[in-house]
Design an enzyme around this catalytic site. Structure first.
Site, mmCIF file in Angstrom:
data_model
loop_
_atom_site.group_PDB
_atom_site.id
_atom_site.type_symbol
_atom_site.label_atom_id
_atom_site.label_comp_id
_atom_site.label_asym_id
_atom_site.label_seq_id
_atom_site.Cartn_x
_atom_site.Cartn_y
_atom_site.Cartn_z
ATOM 1 N N VAL A 288 38.939 40.316 39.747
ATOM 2 C CA VAL A 288 39.486 41.000 38.557
ATOM 3 C C VAL A 288 40.361 42.172 38.994
ATOM 4 O O VAL A 288 39.950 42.971 39.850
ATOM 5 C CB VAL A 288 38.361 41.558 37.654
ATOM 6 C CG1 VAL A 288 38.949 42.210 36.395
ATOM 7 C CG2 VAL A 288 37.364 40.479 37.272
ATOM 8 N N LYS B 114 38.055 37.053 33.211
ATOM 9 C CA LYS B 114 37.973 38.394 33.812
ATOM 10 C C LYS B 114 37.195 39.366 32.917
ATOM 11 O O LYS B 114 36.412 40.165 33.419
ATOM 12 C CB LYS B 114 39.386 38.919 34.111
ATOM 13 C CG LYS B 114 40.052 38.188 35.278
ATOM 14 C CD LYS B 114 41.521 38.552 35.382
ATOM 15 C CE LYS B 114 42.176 37.955 36.605
ATOM 16 N NZ LYS B 114 43.647 38.073 36.558
ATOM 17 N N ASP C 173 42.555 32.945 31.948
ATOM 18 C CA ASP C 173 42.314 33.804 33.118
ATOM 19 C C ASP C 173 41.792 35.177 32.659
ATOM 20 O O ASP C 173 40.802 35.689 33.180
ATOM 21 C CB ASP C 173 43.644 33.939 33.881
ATOM 22 C CG ASP C 173 43.563 34.866 35.070
ATOM 23 O OD1 ASP C 173 43.046 34.436 36.112
ATOM 24 O OD2 ASP C 173 44.004 36.033 34.959
ATOM 25 N N GLU D 41 35.263 41.620 44.386
ATOM 26 C CA GLU D 41 36.222 42.652 43.950
ATOM 27 C C GLU D 41 37.564 42.051 43.568
ATOM 28 O O GLU D 41 38.210 42.482 42.604
ATOM 29 C CB GLU D 41 36.409 43.674 45.089
ATOM 30 C CG GLU D 41 37.301 44.825 44.751
ATOM 31 C CD GLU D 41 36.756 45.664 43.598
ATOM 32 O OE1 GLU D 41 35.791 46.394 43.817
ATOM 33 O OE2 GLU D 41 37.294 45.566 42.484
ATOM 34 N N GLU E 190 49.031 31.537 38.079
ATOM 35 C CA GLU E 190 48.083 30.518 38.500
ATOM 36 C C GLU E 190 48.837 29.204 38.697
ATOM 37 O O GLU E 190 49.917 29.003 38.138
ATOM 38 C CB GLU E 190 47.007 30.326 37.423
ATOM 39 C CG GLU E 190 46.181 31.562 37.145
ATOM 40 C CD GLU E 190 45.384 32.011 38.350
ATOM 41 O OE1 GLU E 190 44.655 31.211 38.929
ATOM 42 O OE2 GLU E 190 45.513 33.197 38.728
#
Ligand code: HSE
Length: 358
Positions: free
Chosen positions: A127, A200, A196, A124, A185
């Protein structure tokens, strides 16, 4: 008592410990269980932390302890995070993770192993930070034909674009601020070049369709080249610049792309600001659904990890919806068919920017 092990005690890992400590009574009263963080795997020591004595440096201690039924992986990076997760599943332990790099690269193998062992692999927190999008999409996709997912999936870039739009900050100052707030990040390129976000949207696509498209194939454009002029020009046309990730089901496969767009005021993604993420799910039964919440940060992300941990005993006697993914490069469609492109220009907005690949 349910014993858990945390792999990684950085921002998210320490947030998970905080949630279990702060909400101990609430968790006990709602779930009927006590959760005990028995081990924390990290390279560092934390002598001043109340759980400092639980720190270990050898993963085998966790792997070989039959009392550990849940491992929460929050290490980041592909290795050894993937190897530890796979080993834990093979040992019959449930694994939850916030690590989108691992899910986007090895989701099919990890989900297959979990199914074969009769345990769960939950992600979970990978994303949408605190938005319960994986659980919602899993359930929605079971009885609903999802034809489009469009989202702002990276808190750092949305924060940067908002600061440039509202406060006139330079790109560099806005990035430094996002880093200071713990959103970014470790490698800022993962955020600003869209990598990223690309991972996702690949994960959300796999949840919706069962098909994982390798992220390396997906066209991805970040926000590095967005200037103050681009932002003002969009504003003059009644739009705001957002980094948009999209998955659209087409007759030939799944169109996927991450790119900056001038989003129209009439689209619900226009209003998503700061570190917030927004995800629009369009289905033939549900119609349009909009999810909104903090997409990054310690407690929202830790809360998503905790929700997965709590889900494991809660559904121990039931049959959760199955997640089994097939990796399929041939399902990737790089261009939207004309009719869908025209509709998207009208409903969503105008693409900007230059090409990159994740
Ligand atoms: N750097 C990521 C973001 C963290 O800003 O969205 C959450 O995945």
């Amino acid at each position: 008592m349910i014993n858990i092990a945390l792999l990684g005690f950085g921002t998210v890992g320490s947030g998970v410990a905080e949630v279990f400590s702060e909400n101990r009574d609430l968790i006990r009263s709602r779930t009927g269980f006590d959760f005990n963080i028995k081990y924390i795997l990290d390279l560092r020591e934390f002598p001043d932390h109340p759980l400092g004595s639980r720190v270990v440096h050898d993963f085998n201690i966790i792997l070989n302890d039959p009392e550990i039924s849940i491992v929460a992986e929050m290490m980041g990076g592909l290795h050894p995070a993937y190897d530890f997760s796979m080993a834990a599943l093979k040992a019959g332990k449930n694994v939850v993770t916030s690590n989108k790099a691992v899910v986007a690269a090895f989701g099919p193998e990890l989900l297959r192993e979990a199914a074969d062992r009769g345990v769960r692999y939950l992600f979970e927190a990978s994303v949408g930070g605190g938005i319960p999008i994986i659980r919602s999409l899993t359930e929605l996709a079971a009885g609903n034909d999802i034809f489009e997912i469009a989202g702002i999936l990276n808190g750092t870039t949305n924060y940067i674009l908002t600061m440039m739009f509202k406060n006139g900050l330079s790109f560099a100052d806005a990035l430094a601020s996002a880093q200071a707030l713990g959103y970014a990040e470790a490698d800022p390129s993962a955020d600003v070049d869209g990598f990223d976000t690309c991972r996702k949207i690949c994960i959300l696509t796999a949840v919706a369709y069962g098909t994982l498209i390798p992220f390396e194939k997906v066209e991805t454009i970040g926000i590095r080249d967005i200037t103050a002029e681009d932002i003002r020009a969009a504003e003059a046309q009644g739009c705001s610049v957002k980094l948009i990730a999209r998955a659209v089901r087409t007759p030939d496969g799944i169109y996927l792309k991450t790119e900056p767009m001038a989003v129209r005021k009439t689209n619900p993604l226009y209003a998503i600001e700061d570190v917030f993420n927004g995800i629009l799910i369009r289905g033939n039964v549900s119609g349009d659904l909009m999810f909104f919440g903090k997409g990054a940060g310690k407690l929202p992300t830790a809360g998503a990890v905790v929700s997965d941990i709590l889900d494991i005993p809660a559904r121990a006697d039931s049959q959760p919806h199955r997640q089994l993914w097939v990796r399929d490069e041939s399902a990737y469609v790089p261009e939207l068919p004309k009719e869908l492109l025209d509709r998207s220009l009208e409903e969503l907005g105008i693409p900007l920017g230059k090409k990159a690949r994740c």
